[in-house]
Design a protein around this motif. Structure first.
Motif, short mmCIF file in Angstrom:
data_model
loop_
_atom_site.label_atom_id
_atom_site.label_comp_id
_atom_site.label_asym_id
_atom_site.label_seq_id
_atom_site.Cartn_x
_atom_site.Cartn_y
_atom_site.Cartn_z
N UNK A 178 0.86 -1.18 0.00
CA UNK A 178 0.00 0.00 0.00
C UNK A 178 0.90 1.23 0.00
N UNK A 179 0.78 2.05 -1.03
CA UNK A 179 1.68 3.19 -1.19
C UNK A 179 1.18 4.40 -0.43
N UNK A 180 2.12 5.06 0.25
CA UNK A 180 1.81 6.30 0.96
C UNK A 180 2.43 7.53 0.31
N UNK A 181 3.39 7.32 -0.59
CA UNK A 181 3.97 8.42 -1.36
C UNK A 181 4.03 8.02 -2.82
N UNK A 236 7.63 4.40 0.15
CA UNK A 236 6.20 4.28 -0.06
C UNK A 236 5.62 3.00 0.51
N UNK A 237 6.49 2.05 0.90
CA UNK A 237 6.02 0.69 1.10
C UNK A 237 6.32 0.11 2.47
N UNK A 238 5.93 0.71 3.54
CA UNK A 238 6.04 0.00 4.81
C UNK A 238 5.05 -1.15 4.85
N UNK A 239 5.51 -2.32 5.28
CA UNK A 239 4.58 -3.45 5.36
C UNK A 239 4.48 -3.93 6.79
N UNK A 240 3.28 -4.04 7.28
CA UNK A 240 3.03 -4.57 8.61
C UNK A 240 2.87 -6.08 8.54
N UNK A 241 3.02 -6.79 9.67
CA UNK A 241 2.96 -8.26 9.64
C UNK A 241 1.61 -8.77 9.16
N UNK A 242 1.66 -9.94 8.52
CA UNK A 242 0.46 -10.64 8.08
C UNK A 242 0.25 -11.87 8.97
N UNK A 243 -1.01 -12.25 9.15
CA UNK A 243 -1.32 -13.45 9.90
C UNK A 243 -0.96 -14.69 9.09
N UNK A 244 -0.65 -15.78 9.78
CA UNK A 244 -0.30 -17.03 9.14
C UNK A 244 -1.54 -17.88 8.91
#
Length: 202
Positions: free
Chosen positions: A26-29, A186-194
């Motif tokens: 998800x891009x923020x810039x 632009x691309x910080x990624x938060x953890x995803x569930x397994x």
């Protein structure tokens, strides 16, 4: 990533998997590179094919480029979303058409009575919103397939946007999405569930 297909259980080529899913963010810039009308049309022409209930296709899209109209949109955005919405090359307001049934003579011609059935159905707006939300997922993948990044946001005044842009229409806003080529950081990624966190077998 190489062009060699690695043996796995996903039929989609690994490069395409990365573009649509694993490397996408998800891009923020965004950069200043423009998004063309041809790209926007190509996104729709791809996103229109996946399924909706009774082929109703209630998603509607309003594209807004920089200028006076964008300034009007900014007044309805949450504080944390305003700056990035101001600088995106294109912003899409994704909406559900609560009168989608007006098109069923084209989208489901084998059931001409469906238009009147939906017109009398009090659950029609719920159906419109649910199926438009399905289409939003398809549309976001089509944005990625076009080589662009998307920044979807629910942080805005939906009633205000509807009054501003959809007065005297049957469109109801669901999501605002910034579009363009991703900029720096632009691309910080938060953890995803397994898998084991979210899946059960019965």
């Amino acid at each position: 990533m190489t062009d060699t297909v690695t043996p796995d259980l996903i039929a989609l080529h690994p490069t395409a998997q990365a573009q649509l899913f694993t490397d996408a963010r998800t891009a923020n810039t965004f950069t200043d590179e423009p998004v063309t009308d041809a790209q926007l049309r190509a996104i729709f022409d791809l996103a229109k094919y996946p399924p909706t209930a009774a082929n109703t296709q209630p998603l509607r899209v309003l594209y807004i480029r920089p200028g006076e109209t964008r300034e009007r949109l900014l007044t309805h955005m949450a504080d944390g979303n305003r700056a990035k919405t101001a600088t995106a090359p294109v912003v899409a307001v994704l909406a559900a058409d609560t009168h989608f049934h007006e098109f069923t003579h084209r989208t489901f011609p084998i059931r001409p009575e469906m238009r009147d059935d939906f017109a009398a159905d009090p659950a029609r707006e719920t159906m419109a919103r649910f199926n438009a939300a399905l289409q939003i997922g398809y549309w976001l993948l089509a944005v990625r397939a076009a080589g662009l990044a998307a920044g979807p946001m629910a942080g805005f005044d939906t009633d205000g946007v509807d009054r501003e842009f959809f007065t005297d229409t049957t469109w109801r806003s669901l999501l605002v999405v910034n579009l363009g080529k991703p900029g720096p950081d632009a691309f910080p990624r938060l953890p995803r569930l397994d898998y084991d966190d979210v899946v059960r077998h019965a």
